[in-house]
Write an enzyme that holds these catalytic residues in place. Sequence first.
Site, PDB file in Angstrom:
ATOM      1  CB  VAL A 155      23.033 -56.524  13.229  1.00  0.00           C
ATOM      2  CG1 VAL A 155      22.108 -57.511  12.533  1.00  0.00           C
ATOM      3  CG2 VAL A 155      24.031 -55.926  12.234  1.00  0.00           C
ATOM      4  CD  GLU A 156      17.381 -53.291  16.693  1.00  0.00           C
ATOM      5  OE1 GLU A 156      16.939 -53.109  17.837  1.00  0.00           O
ATOM      6  OE2 GLU A 156      17.080 -52.579  15.719  1.00  0.00           O
TER       7      GLU A 156
END
Length: 309
Positions: A155-156
Site C-alpha cells: 500500500v502506498e
Amino acid sequence: MRKTLLPLLGLAAHLSTVIISIHAGLATAVLENQTRQVVVFWGRHKDEGSIREACDSGMYTAVIMSFLNVYGRGEYHLDLSGHPLTAIGDDIKHCQLVGVNVSLSIRGNYDSLPSDQSAALDLLDHVWNAYLGGSLKGVRRPFGNAKLDGVDLFVERGTPAQHYAAGVLARELAKRSMRSGARKPVHLTATLPCAFVSRRRIDRGAAIKTGVFDSIHVRFYNSDDGHTDCSMYSEQVWDWWAAAFPSSRIYLGLPASPEAAKEGYLYPKSLYYGVLPVVQKAANYGGVMLWDRYYDKASNYSSYVKRWA
C-alpha cells in the site's frame, strides 16, 4: 613492592573480567525478544541474482516477489524487472524445500485499484488461480504448478475507500484458503508506509483491520504525505503501530543500504544499540523487513540483521 603489586594486578584482572561479563550480559539482555525473522523484497533488479540464490543465502526467512501491478478493470501485469519466468517456478519450490516462504506483492496506483467489493473479488480470482492453489481454464500460471505461500498487499497512498479493497481482498483470500483444505493457509501480509498510522490519523488503518494479516511491514523510509516523522525510525510511531494492530506481527521495514532509499537507513551500530532493543519490547514484534535483495546483496546488511532480529 612486588608482593603488593601482584595482588593488585590480580584484582584488576578480576575487575576487568567482571566488567566485560556485565557488558556482555547487557548486550544480550537488550535483545531478548529476538525472532530471527528477516523478510526481503526481490524482483526489482535483474542483476540481483535469482530467487533461489536469495533463499540459499541463509539470510532470509521469507522472500516477497515484487510486483503484480494492478491497473483496474481486470488489467494485471507481473513486473519482475526482466527475470526469466521459466526458471522461477522451480526456484520457488526449492525455496519452500529449504524453509523459506515465498509471497507475491500486489501493488496498485490507488487511483485505479478496485475499491468496490465485486472488483476486489475479480482480483482475488486472478491471484488465486494464477499464483495460489486454484486453477481455471484460460488463466495462465506464470510459475507453472508452483504454489506461492502468501500474498503481500503493498500500500502506498490512497483514500480510505481504496484501502477498503485491501481489507476485502485479505478477508476473502483467508476464507478461500480455508475452504480449499490447503495443507497450510495463505500467508497474508501488508507493507505500508509509516505515515499510514499516527496518533492523529489512526483511523486510516481501520479499513485493513481485518484481523487476518499475519504480518505488517512498516516502511520507516522515504516518507510520503509530507510526514517527516516517518522519514526514518521513530519510537513513538512504532508504538502507535504496535497498538493499532495487536493481532498482527509488526516488522521494522528498513532500506538495506544508504543507496536503497533517500532516507531511513540505519547504520548497524544505531540499529543494534538504539532501535532493536526498543522495538523488541513490543509483544507483537515480528522481525525486520529489508528493501531490497539487490542492495542487501551489495551491502551484506542482512548479515547484521539476521543475528540481531
